[in-house]
Design an enzyme around this catalytic site. Structure first.
Site, PDB file in Angstrom:
ATOM      1  N   TRP A   1       1.092  -1.220   0.067  1.00  0.00           N
ATOM      2  CA  TRP A   1      -0.584  -0.098  -0.227  1.00  0.00           C
ATOM      3  C   TRP A   1       1.145   0.678   0.149  1.00  0.00           C
ATOM      4  O   TRP A   1       0.554   2.051  -0.328  1.00  0.00           O
ATOM      5  CB  TRP A   1      -1.071  -0.192   1.135  1.00  0.00           C
ATOM      6  CG  TRP A   1      -1.701  -1.307   0.996  1.00  0.00           C
ATOM      7  CD1 TRP A   1      -1.576  -2.497   2.248  1.00  0.00           C
ATOM      8  CD2 TRP A   1      -2.764  -1.585  -0.141  1.00  0.00           C
ATOM      9  NE1 TRP A   1      -2.490  -2.933   1.608  1.00  0.00           N
ATOM     10  CE2 TRP A   1      -2.760  -2.205   0.242  1.00  0.00           C
ATOM     11  CE3 TRP A   1      -3.297  -0.616  -1.144  1.00  0.00           C
ATOM     12  CZ2 TRP A   1      -4.317  -3.555  -0.599  1.00  0.00           C
ATOM     13  CZ3 TRP A   1      -4.322  -1.722  -1.804  1.00  0.00           C
ATOM     14  CH2 TRP A   1      -4.772  -3.011  -1.978  1.00  0.00           C
TER      15      TRP A   1
ATOM     16  N   ASP B 183      -1.909   7.017   6.877  1.00  0.00           N
ATOM     17  CA  ASP B 183      -2.882   5.742   6.267  1.00  0.00           C
ATOM     18  C   ASP B 183      -2.978   5.026   6.774  1.00  0.00           C
ATOM     19  O   ASP B 183      -2.065   3.905   7.916  1.00  0.00           O
ATOM     20  CB  ASP B 183      -2.162   5.232   5.262  1.00  0.00           C
ATOM     21  CG  ASP B 183      -2.836   3.811   4.297  1.00  0.00           C
ATOM     22  OD1 ASP B 183      -4.446   4.027   5.100  1.00  0.00           O
ATOM     23  OD2 ASP B 183      -2.740   3.252   2.886  1.00  0.00           O
TER      24      ASP B 183
ATOM     25  N   LYS C 150     -12.351  -2.202   7.599  1.00  0.00           N
ATOM     26  CA  LYS C 150     -11.624  -3.639   8.384  1.00  0.00           C
ATOM     27  C   LYS C 150     -12.265  -2.692   9.770  1.00  0.00           C
ATOM     28  O   LYS C 150     -12.829  -3.687   9.748  1.00  0.00           O
ATOM     29  CB  LYS C 150     -10.393  -2.765   8.396  1.00  0.00           C
ATOM     30  CG  LYS C 150      -9.143  -3.616   7.210  1.00  0.00           C
ATOM     31  CD  LYS C 150      -8.860  -2.885   5.824  1.00  0.00           C
ATOM     32  CE  LYS C 150      -7.780  -3.336   5.478  1.00  0.00           C
ATOM     33  NZ  LYS C 150      -7.967  -4.406   4.327  1.00  0.00           N
TER      34      LYS C 150
END
Lengths: 367, 367
Positions: A102, A180, A204
C-alpha cells in the site's frame, strides 16, 4: 451450522449488533418509514447521522478543533491521489516510508505530482519489519518536506508501527505526518492530534467497503496554487460537510453504527482486548513446534497476524482443517504465503481462542 | 402507518423485493454464512456477483463486444473528472451541452483538462427545455471534437433528451457521444451501442448511493499521452475487472439485485410502465386548473415531473397535504420551486395514481 469466524483481511468482520441494526435501517431508517437505501442524503435524518458520525470520530480520537472529519468516496487508494493533489506542489518534495504494497502504491501516485523521497524501506526483507534506520541519523528537521507519509499497519505483511516508534518519529520532526491508518484506525489509543492528515478505508475497523474516513488539519490546506479537482479538494469537502456530491449513504451509516459500538466499550477497552487477542495468538505461534511467526518484536501487527508452517503442503492441510472448523479467510497473501489471521476490533477473543484451539489440535494430531 | 411512497429525486425508491433480498444477503450472502457487509471482495461469491452485474448490464442494454462495463467509486460527479482525464488532451476540444446543474458541473471540471466548447445551452430559460438550435446549423462533423457530452435527463429541471432528439444528434456526427445517464439509465430502450461512453450514478434507477456504472467503448481508450491517475484510468479498471481497489461491495450487490428485478420485467415493459406513469401525471397536471407544468412537449422528463401552483402559499399547502397522505419527497429543487415527482422505475403505477388522486382531491377541496 453456526456462523463462521471471519478472519478475512478486508472487507472484514463486523459486530453482529451492527449487522442487525443495519437491517433495521433498511426496513425503516430512524423512524422515517423509508429505507436507508432509498432515503435522500439531504433528509434531516441522514444529515443528522452524518453529523453524528463525524462527531463520534472526533470524540473517540479526542480531536482538537483544528481537525476536520470527512467521509469520502473511493477507498483509501483514492487518498493516494487526493493527498498529493492537496498537499504536494510540483516543485516540492514529500517523504514516504515504504513498508509494503500500500505504501508502494501511495508512492507511485504521489510521484505524478511532485518529488518523492523514500526515506526508508523494508523491501529488502519482503517488508517483514518496520524500518528504524532513519532514527538517530540525519534528522527529518533539516529537510523541507511538504509531509512525511507512513502506513501504520501493513495487512499483507503483518507489520505495524508501534506507538513508541510513532512517538520517535514525531520527536524528530515538525513536518506534518500523513498516515494511512486503513487497517488499524480505532484499534488503539494515541495522540491523534499530532498527525497532519489521517485517512482510512472503512472496511476493516470502521464499517463496510464504500467510504473512507479523512481527518485533516485545516491549517495544512489552501496553500497549494495548482489545480485540484473539485471532488478531491478537501476544502470543498469541508465546506460541503462531506456532501459535495451524494455520499455513500449506507456505508457511512454502517460506519456510524460501528463507531457507536466502539464508543460503548471505549477505545481503551478496545485496545486492551486487541492486545489480549494478539498476545494469545502470537504466544501460541511462538510456543508451537510446527507454526512459526513471520514478524517479530514491536513490529508485530495486532491486527493481522502472519504465520506459516515449514512447508506448503502442511499449510494447505491446516487451511482445510481450519475451514472444516468454521474459521474462514486464513490464507496468507499470495506473495507471503502461509496464514494471515486478521483479528480486527470485531473479532471476539472467543474467535481467536477457537483458532488457537484448532492450531493446537492440528499440531497434536500431526505428532 | 403503511409505507410511504418515496418521490425523492435520489437516492430514490428501490423495489421492495430488492430491499428484502439485500437484507437476506446481510444475514448470509450467497450461502457463504458471511454477511455481504463483511465478505472479501475477492471471495468467489462476490467475484461472481460482480461478473453477473456486469453481464446483466450488457444483456439489458444489448451491448456489443466493444463495450466494457465498470462499477466505479465516487458517484457520477467523479466521472465529470474521469471523462476528461481519459478522453480530453490539453490541446484538444470537447463539446458540451449545458442543460442544467449537472451539465454545468461537468463543464467546469472538463475545462481544467482541455478546451471546452458549450455548443448549446438552455440556461436562458432556467433550463426548462432541451436545446435544439444546433440542429440544421453547422454540423458537428466539421469540428474536431474529442467527444460531445450530453446529460440525458435533468433531475432538477424535469427535462429529458427524447429518443428522437438523441437520434438526430447521432445522425449529425461521428464524434463519440458521452452521456451522463445517471437519472434515466434502464428506464427506456434505445441503441446504447452508439454511445462512446455512458456513466450513471446508481442511486436513481440502479441501486443505492455508493457506486457508479461506466460503459465505455474500449476503442476510445489509450490514446491520451498525458498522466491519468491510477484509479481514474478506465484501462486499469477494465484490466482489474472493477476491482483495482476494494469496490463498494454492498452497493454493487444491491445494484445487481435491481438489475435482476429489471430483467424479470424486461426493459421494454419497464419503458411501457414508465410512459404510462408519466402520461397519467402530466395529463392530470395539464387538465388541472390549479397545477401547471414547468416543462413541455418532447422535452418532458418521464423520470422527474416538475409542476407548481400559481403561488408559493398554495404550493406549501399541497406539500403538507401530500405528506399527510404518505407521499414524500415532492418538494421541487430550491431554484425551481413547486413540486418534483420523481417516478423512477421502482415507483409503481399505484404510487402515481395515489399522487394524482391527492392532487384532484386537493383541487376539489379548494374549489
Amino acid at each position: 451450522m453456526s456462523k463462521p469466524y471471519n478472519f478475512y483481511s478486508g472487507p472484514a468482520i463486523l459486530p453482529e449488533e451492527v449487522l442487525e441494526k443495519s437491517i433495521d435501517a433498511i426496513r425503516d431508517f430512524a423512524g422515517t418509514k423509508l429505507s436507508i437505501l432509498e432515503i435522500s442524503h439531504r433528509s434531516k435524518a441522514f444529515v443528522a447521522a452524518m453529523e453524528e458520525a463525524r462527531n463520534l470520530v472526533k470524540k473517540l480520537l479526542q480531536l482538537d478543533e483544528n481537525k476536520e472529519v470527512l467521509f469520502q468516496h473511493g477507498g483509501a487508494s483514492q487518498q493516494f491521489l487526493a493527498v498529493p493533489y492537496n498537499l504536494l506542489s510540483r516543485d516540492k518534495t514529500a517523504a514516504y516510508f515504504d513498508t509494503g504494497q500500500w505504501s508502494t502504491k501511495a508512492i507511485a501516485e504521489a510521484q505524478n505530482f511532485g518529488n518523492v523521497e523514500v526515506i526508508a524501506s523494508s523491501k529488502d526483507k519482503n517488508y517483514d519489519y518496520i524500518p528504524k534506520e532513519w532514527i538517530g541519523e540525519e534528522t527529518l528537521q533539516h529537510k523541507q518536506f511538504s509531509y512525511v507519509h507512513i502506513t501504520t499497519n501493513n495487512t499483507i505483511f503483518g507489520t505495524q508501527w508501534s506507538n513508541s516508534l510513532i512517538d520517535k518519529l514525531f520527536a524528530q520532526t515538525q513536518t506534518p505526518i500523513v498516515a494511512d491508518m486503513s487497517s488499524d484506525i480505532f484499534s488503539r489509543q494515541m495522540d491523534f492530534n499530532r498527525f497532519g492528515l489521517i485517512y482510512a478505508g472503512a472496511q476493516k475497523n470502521m464499517g463496510p467497503a464504500g467510504t473512507t474516513l479523512v481527518i485533516v488539519d485545516r491549517n495544512l490546506l489552501g496553500k497549494k496554487q495548482e489545480f485540484i479537482p473539485t471532488l478531491l479538494d478537501y476544502n470543498n469537502q469541508i465546506k460541503a460537510e462531506s456532501m459535495l456530491n451524494t455520499p455513500s449513504v449506507f456505508a457511512v451509516y454502517v460506519s456510524l453504527l460501528t463507531l457507536q459500538w466502539i464508543e460503548k466499550q471505549g477505545l481503551k477497552q478496545v485496545e486492551t482486548t486487541n492486545s489480549a487477542k494478539a498476545k494469545l495468538l502470537y504466544d501460541t505461534i511462538d510456543s508451537s513446534k510446527i507454526f512459526e511467526a513471520v514478524t517479530f518484536g514491536e513490529d508485530r501487527s495486532k491486527m493481522n497476524v502472519c504465520f506459516k508452517t515449514a512447508d506448503a503442503e502442511t499449510d494447505k492441510k491446516f487451511l482445510a482443517f481450519a475451514e472444516e472448523n468454521n474459521l474462514l479467510g486464513l490464507a496468507g497473501y499470495r506473495t507471503v504465503g502461509g496464514f494471515r489471521a486478521s483479528i480486527y476490533n470485531a473479532m471476539p477473543l472467543a474467535g481467536v481462542q477457537k483458532l488457537v484451539d484448532c492450531m493446537q489440535k492440528f499440531e497434536a494430531d500431526l505428532a
